[in-house]
Write a protein that holds these residues in place. Structure first.
Motif, short mmCIF file in Angstrom:
data_model
loop_
_atom_site.label_atom_id
_atom_site.label_comp_id
_atom_site.label_asym_id
_atom_site.label_seq_id
_atom_site.Cartn_x
_atom_site.Cartn_y
_atom_site.Cartn_z
N ILE A 148 37.01 41.24 26.40
CA ILE A 148 37.31 42.18 25.30
C ILE A 148 37.69 41.43 24.04
O ILE A 148 37.25 41.76 22.93
CB ILE A 148 38.42 43.16 25.73
N LEU A 149 38.51 40.37 24.21
CA LEU A 149 38.96 39.58 23.06
C LEU A 149 37.79 38.88 22.38
O LEU A 149 37.65 38.91 21.15
CB LEU A 149 40.01 38.57 23.51
N VAL A 150 36.92 38.28 23.19
CA VAL A 150 35.76 37.58 22.63
C VAL A 150 34.83 38.56 21.93
O VAL A 150 34.35 38.33 20.81
CB VAL A 150 35.02 36.81 23.73
N GLY A 151 34.57 39.70 22.58
CA GLY A 151 33.69 40.69 21.97
C GLY A 151 34.26 41.27 20.69
O GLY A 151 33.53 41.47 19.71
N ALA A 152 35.57 41.55 20.69
CA ALA A 152 36.18 42.10 19.48
C ALA A 152 36.14 41.11 18.33
O ALA A 152 35.84 41.48 17.19
CB ALA A 152 37.63 42.51 19.78
N ASN A 153 36.42 39.84 18.61
CA ASN A 153 36.37 38.83 17.54
C ASN A 153 34.95 38.62 17.04
O ASN A 153 34.73 38.45 15.84
CB ASN A 153 36.96 37.51 18.05
N TRP A 154 33.99 38.64 17.95
CA TRP A 154 32.59 38.51 17.55
C TRP A 154 32.16 39.68 16.68
O TRP A 154 31.49 39.51 15.65
CB TRP A 154 31.72 38.42 18.80
N PHE A 155 32.59 40.88 17.04
CA PHE A 155 32.26 42.07 16.26
C PHE A 155 32.90 42.01 14.87
O PHE A 155 32.25 42.32 13.85
CB PHE A 155 32.72 43.32 17.01
N PRO B 54 25.39 28.61 -6.33
CA PRO B 54 25.66 29.98 -5.90
C PRO B 54 27.08 30.15 -5.35
O PRO B 54 27.82 29.18 -5.19
CB PRO B 54 24.62 30.20 -4.80
N THR B 55 27.44 31.39 -5.08
CA THR B 55 28.73 31.72 -4.50
C THR B 55 28.62 31.73 -2.99
O THR B 55 27.74 32.40 -2.44
CB THR B 55 29.22 33.08 -4.99
N VAL B 56 29.48 30.98 -2.32
CA VAL B 56 29.50 30.89 -0.86
C VAL B 56 30.66 31.71 -0.34
O VAL B 56 31.80 31.57 -0.80
CB VAL B 56 29.60 29.43 -0.40
N LEU B 57 30.38 32.61 0.62
CA LEU B 57 31.40 33.43 1.26
C LEU B 57 31.63 32.91 2.67
O LEU B 57 30.67 32.71 3.43
CB LEU B 57 30.97 34.90 1.31
N GLU B 58 32.89 32.72 3.01
CA GLU B 58 33.25 32.25 4.35
C GLU B 58 34.27 33.22 4.95
O GLU B 58 35.27 33.54 4.31
CB GLU B 58 33.84 30.85 4.29
N THR B 59 34.02 33.68 6.13
CA THR B 59 34.95 34.56 6.83
C THR B 59 34.82 34.32 8.33
O THR B 59 34.02 33.50 8.78
CB THR B 59 34.70 36.05 6.48
N GLY B 60 35.59 35.05 9.10
CA GLY B 60 35.56 34.90 10.56
C GLY B 60 36.63 35.74 11.21
O GLY B 60 37.34 36.51 10.55
N ASP B 61 36.76 35.59 12.52
CA ASP B 61 37.75 36.38 13.25
C ASP B 61 39.14 35.81 13.03
O ASP B 61 39.32 34.76 12.41
CB ASP B 61 37.40 36.40 14.74
#
Length: 458
Positions: free
Chosen positions: A51-58, A158-165
């Motif tokens: 659940i934790l892996v799936g939620a972070n991936w989502f 260009p503008t680079v966007l970085e995000t993650g869980d």
């Protein structure tokens, strides 16, 4: 102005990767061990991990897809010393909040880092990197000012966007806003006058030495002398006095010029850059502007490389983590031959002047054609009605031979030696003057307005 490249569309971007095979295998192993040995704790741990892996991936993929960036300004031209604003708006298109997104507007390192003998080409006032939290539908802006200190052609973005869980299990990078291209025009110094001319008769300026008579400029009459052609006989004065008289004409010339700008790395050493090359380009732009004001033709030939071609061939080198993506998405895809000289045929008019100044602004040093090879390659494109005005720093033996050959083939040649040291100027000018090629010393920016005051004759 060269058009800016477009970024990859959303359907062309690679689809977000699924959780790694090792992580899935570990969860399955935990679940299998719990089922075989009846360990409910292992089963619960496997389910919780899944659940934790799936939620972070989502969350990582949702935040990446829902965050967009839009640049408010487009391609612009500026003068040295001017300022312009850069604004990039970041918007969260989803209803879910984006807890963090790192936004960075990339700039070329060679433009924002000072050189050994000069300041940085662009000065940044403000933050071009920020970490934002965006609620559903919220927008925030990245805003900074750029001061143009030197001429050149620069890619903003260009503008680079970085995000993650939240746990750092997944990290996503994305190109946000497409880059813009800024041209900083060289300084144009008003010249007091421009008297460098070619030897074509029936021209616009009077020459001090009688190189070739202009039949449209009658200066007076005198008694006929042996060797005077019959077409110069003044028949009215002859009939009135009963003695042969000849017409006397003023010599004149066309004052136009084809500027030959040497930007090869071998004759433009790095320890003098970018000061000397910028000075040469400023002198070329000033001479072209003076010719335009006088209504004379002007052209350009250079072995330098257009910065727009460099961006086409090399693209953009940005963050190591997203270098390939940025290069593929932000680089221009057309081809460019580095051995092809930059040329502009001799012509008149404000449109030609504007195009030449833009071209001069984008020129950079290159290791392609040498000056001697350039003169051989472009001789057929140089107008015979204009002076070949060469601007160089160092005159190699091959370049000297090419210039002398060009002069002996009937071209009007003049050379501007772009060096501060009077000894270097003397070493380059000596052989040229010995072959009757006029030379001028461009020592500093203050000398630009005076470098073309002397009259050049063949």
């Amino acid at each position: 102005m060269p058009s800016s490249p477009s970024l990859q569309s959303s359907r062309d971007r690679p689809k977000p990767s699924l959780p790694s095979f090792g992580m899935i295998a570990g969860i399955c192993a935990m679940l299998l061990v719990g089922m075989l040995f009846g360990a409910s704790l292992w089963v619960l741990a496997a389910i919780a991990t899944a659940i934790l892996v799936g939620a972070n991936w989502f969350l990582a993929n949702t935040w990446t897809d829902s965050t967009i960036a839009v640049r408010r300004s487009g391609n612009v031209e500026h003068k040295i010393g001017s300022q312009f604003e850069v604004e990039v708006t970041i918007t969260n298109r989803s209803r879910l909040p984006v807890l963090w997104v790192l936004v960075e507007d990339l700039l070329p390192r060679n433009a924002i880092q000072p050189g050994t003998v000069s300041t940085a080409a662009l000065a940044i006032d403000g933050d071009r990197l920020d970490v934002m939290m965006l609620w559903g539908g919220e927008s925030k802006s990245l805003h900074y000012e750029v001061t143009c200190r030197r001429r050149g052609y620069f890619q903003i973005g260009p503008t680079v966007l970085e995000t993650g869980d939240l746990m750092g299990m997944y990290r996503r990078y994305r190109l946000g806003a497409e880059p813009q291209y800024v041209t900083v025009l060289p300084n144009v110094v008003p010249l007091s006058r421009y008297d460098i001319g070619s030897r074509r008769p029936i021209g616009e300026i009077r020459m001090r030495e009688n190189v070739m008579d202009d039949p449209t400029r009658l200066r007076g009459i005198r008694r006929w002398q042996t060797g005077d052609p019959l077409r110069s006989v003044h028949w009215a004065a002859t009939a009135r006095t009963g003695t042969l008289h000849s017409k006397i004409y003023e010599p004149s010339s066309i004052a136009g010029a084809t500027l030959v700008l040497d930007l090869h790395v071998a004759t433009n050493p790095s320890e003098h850059e970018p000061v000397r090359s910028d000075l040469a380009i400023s002198a070329a732009a000033s001479i072209a502007h003076a010719l335009h004001d006088a209504g004379e033709p002007f052209g350009l030939v250079s072995n330098g490389r257009d910065a727009a071609d460099r961006i086409r061939t090399e693209g953009w080198v940005g963050d190591d983590r997203v270098r390939d993506v940025v290069k593929d998405a932000a680089s221009m895809q057309s081809e460019s031959d580095r051995l092809m000289p930059v040329t502009q045929m001799a012509t008149r008019g404000p449109v030609a002047l504007r195009e030449m100044i833009r071209t001069l602004a984008r020129l950079e040093r290159t290791d392609g054609l040498t000056l001697a090879e350039l003169l051989v390659e472009a001789e057929a494109k140089i107008s015979s009605e204009t002076t070949v005005l060469v601007i160089l720093q160092r005159c190699s033996p091959e370049s000297l031979a090419a210039l002398i050959g060009l002069s002996r083939r009937g071209r009007a040649v003049a050379v501007i030696v772009n060096t501060m040291d009077i000894n270097d100027y003397s070493a380059a000018a000596g052989p040229l003057i010995a072959n009757r090629i006029p030379t001028f010393h461009l020592a500093s920016a203050e000398a630009v307005s005076d470098v073309c005051r002397e009259v050049m004759t063949r």
